[in-house]
Design a protein around this motif. Structure first.
Motif, mmCIF file in Angstrom:
data_model
loop_
_atom_site.group_PDB
_atom_site.id
_atom_site.type_symbol
_atom_site.label_atom_id
_atom_site.label_comp_id
_atom_site.label_asym_id
_atom_site.label_seq_id
_atom_site.Cartn_x
_atom_site.Cartn_y
_atom_site.Cartn_z
ATOM 1 N N MET A 1 -14.944 0.090 -4.152
ATOM 2 C CA MET A 1 -15.265 1.439 -4.346
ATOM 3 C C MET A 1 -13.908 2.132 -4.581
ATOM 4 O O MET A 1 -12.908 2.233 -3.983
ATOM 5 N N TYR A 2 -13.687 3.211 -5.679
ATOM 6 C CA TYR A 2 -12.629 3.912 -6.094
ATOM 7 C C TYR A 2 -12.639 5.032 -6.635
ATOM 8 O O TYR A 2 -13.785 5.515 -7.384
ATOM 9 N N ALA A 3 -11.526 6.068 -6.616
ATOM 10 C CA ALA A 3 -11.759 7.380 -7.254
ATOM 11 C C ALA A 3 -10.120 7.322 -7.342
ATOM 12 O O ALA A 3 -9.202 7.246 -6.770
ATOM 13 N N GLY A 4 -10.331 8.331 -8.753
ATOM 14 C CA GLY A 4 -8.582 8.857 -9.002
ATOM 15 C C GLY A 4 -8.048 7.615 -9.630
ATOM 16 O O GLY A 4 -6.914 7.673 -9.647
ATOM 17 N N GLY A 5 -8.688 6.744 -10.427
ATOM 18 C CA GLY A 5 -8.089 5.381 -10.952
ATOM 19 C C GLY A 5 -9.360 4.866 -11.667
ATOM 20 O O GLY A 5 -10.470 5.250 -11.730
ATOM 21 N N ASP A 6 -9.035 3.730 -12.687
ATOM 22 C CA ASP A 6 -9.909 3.031 -13.338
ATOM 23 C C ASP A 6 -9.427 1.719 -13.086
ATOM 24 O O ASP A 6 -8.474 1.313 -13.051
ATOM 25 N N LYS A 7 -10.623 0.650 -13.056
ATOM 26 C CA LYS A 7 -10.195 -0.873 -12.623
ATOM 27 C C LYS A 7 -10.368 -1.231 -14.132
ATOM 28 O O LYS A 7 -11.085 -1.223 -14.934
ATOM 29 N N MET A 8 -9.085 -2.264 -14.292
ATOM 30 C CA MET A 8 -9.101 -3.128 -15.604
ATOM 31 C C MET A 8 -10.061 -4.165 -15.413
ATOM 32 O O MET A 8 -10.377 -4.780 -14.507
ATOM 33 N N GLU A 9 -10.089 -5.065 -16.574
ATOM 34 C CA GLU A 9 -10.962 -6.189 -16.656
ATOM 35 C C GLU A 9 -10.413 -7.087 -15.638
ATOM 36 O O GLU A 9 -11.033 -8.046 -15.117
ATOM 37 N N ASP A 10 -8.848 -7.229 -15.368
ATOM 38 C CA ASP A 10 -8.210 -8.318 -14.328
ATOM 39 C C ASP A 10 -8.357 -7.808 -13.109
ATOM 40 O O ASP A 10 -7.911 -8.445 -11.972
ATOM 41 N N GLY A 11 -9.115 -6.648 -12.719
ATOM 42 C CA GLY A 11 -9.331 -6.308 -11.471
ATOM 43 C C GLY A 11 -8.230 -5.299 -11.029
ATOM 44 O O GLY A 11 -8.180 -4.545 -9.757
ATOM 45 N N PHE A 12 -7.039 -5.091 -11.751
ATOM 46 C CA PHE A 12 -5.989 -4.216 -11.316
ATOM 47 C C PHE A 12 -6.518 -2.733 -11.439
ATOM 48 O O PHE A 12 -7.043 -2.374 -12.282
#
Length: 377
Positions: free
Chosen positions: A227-238
């Motif tokens: 769960m996250y905000a202020g960013g976006d998750k890349m396909e590799d999980g970064f």
């Protein structure tokens, strides 16, 4: 070392309870279409009512710091005045701004003189981390009292206007743009409100609760963000932060919206949760069957049965009759949920001297868990 007691508990839930059928009216319809996921999510979480800091005319009535301030005022009376607070420790998942800190903003509304403040960051565990800071301060003798809070104002993070630019952008790319489920999901899960505890080094009143111990566990070393905000998750999980995106993409990608990787949540939240529970109670030689009240903060009743099954599988079963929850009435208030849950239990008149209460709070952000064992004095 001093003993530490929760001598007073207060909650503040803004405005009136909002039914399931009123939610979309309050939060707004996205792209002129009702959410396909709403009924599915609500059927699973079984939340019937929740609270928003939004009045019936659509006006915002409180920010997060104001909600926490109102809960704190509920602790104050002729015996304990606002000027008596020595330490203010405030946790939240949804601060009103990145700077100043949440506790600084709450203190600004209290206007009660020079005091120490603490603002733990994070998601649901931030409320427990706020409690632990106050607990350690009083226990070590640094202060004689501490006021700790957990609060959320999630409603403004999940209103339809947050996603309007993204949907307009998607319309230029495809014929049938829809909001991704990882963003839509949380719109039907989160609620507003605040709770507050007064900690002191001597028991007072009829409902004092001694804090026996507190424990916390993180699994971020082996789990990616869920769960996250202020960013976006890349396909590799970064997790790529907002500061690495050009400003024109912030709204196109709803970068500041709160998001949930539902698949990762379902696969890990219970297994890691019971693993951490087992670590905590074994460390302190607590037998699960001897816990009189188990207060689990769960985001959805969907997890309740499977949490129990996982407890049985790992040999730490707490009997059903010892569970206490109020999720269906007040909703998921994140960092404030455990405060609001304990407030209801204490005011129920059920507690007896010598009974034990286990507070259990998971955080799916990157899988953290916090626990506290209390004894009724």
């Amino acid at each position: 070392m001093k003993e530490v007691y929760i001598n007073k508990i207060s909650k503040y839930l803004p405005n009136r309870p909002i039914s399931n059928d009123e939610m979309e009216e309050k939060l707004g319809i996205i792209n002129g279409k009702t959410s396909k996921g709403r009924r599915i999510v609500l059927r699973n979480n079984q939340i019937k009512t929740r609270y928003y800091a939004i009045d019936d005319n659509g006006n915002i009535t409180h920010n997060n710091a104001q909600l926490a301030k109102e809960a704190i005022m509920g602790l104050c009376d002729d015996d304990f005045k606002i000027e008596d607070i020595q330490l203010l420790s405030c946790g939240t998942s949804s601060p009103d701004q990145m700077l100043p800190s949440h506790a600084a903003m709450v203190h600004g509304f209290l206007k009660n003189g020079n005091i120490e403040i603490n603002s733990p960051s994070g998601a649901c565990c931030s409320g427990m981390n706020a409690l632990k800071y106050g607990y350690l301060s009083v226990k070590s003798g640094q202060t004689e009292n501490a006021v700790c809070t957990g609060s959320e104002r999630a409603s403004t993070w999940i209103k339809s206007q947050i996603f309007e630019d993204e949907l307009k952008y998607l319309e230029t790319l495809e014929d049938n743009p829809i909001l991704a489920f990882n963003k839509d999901f949380l719109r039907w899960m989160l609620s507003d409100g605040a709770g507050a505890f007064l900690l002191e080094n001597i028991p007072k009143g009829n409902n004092a609760l001694k804090i026996e111990w507190m424990e916390g566990y993180s699994y971020a070393h082996e789990m990616e963000a869920c769960m996250y905000a202020g960013g976006d998750k890349m396909e590799d999980g970064f997790l790529k932060p907002w500061s690495e995106y050009p400003s024109h993409e912030w709204s196109k990608k709803s970068i500041f919206a709160i998001k949930q990787d539902v698949k990762l949540l379902g696969e890990n939240i219970l297994v890691k949760g019971v693993d951490s529970l087992k670590k905590a109670i074994e460390k302190h030689n607590v037998k699960p069957e001897n816990i009189d009240y188990y207060l689990p903060h769960i985001s959805s009743y969907y997890f309740k049965d499977n949490l129990y099954k996982e407890m049985v599988a790992q040999g730490v079963e707490i009997p059903w009759e010892n569970w206490f929850m109020n999720l269906s009435k007040v909703g998921n208030v994140g960092a404030g949920s455990i405060y609001i849950m304990l407030e209801e239990l204490v005011n129920s008149g059920k507690l007896k001297k010598g009974e034990t209460i286990l507070l259990s709070v998971p955080e799916s952000a990157r899988f953290s868990y916090a626990y506290a064992l209390l004894t009724v004095c």
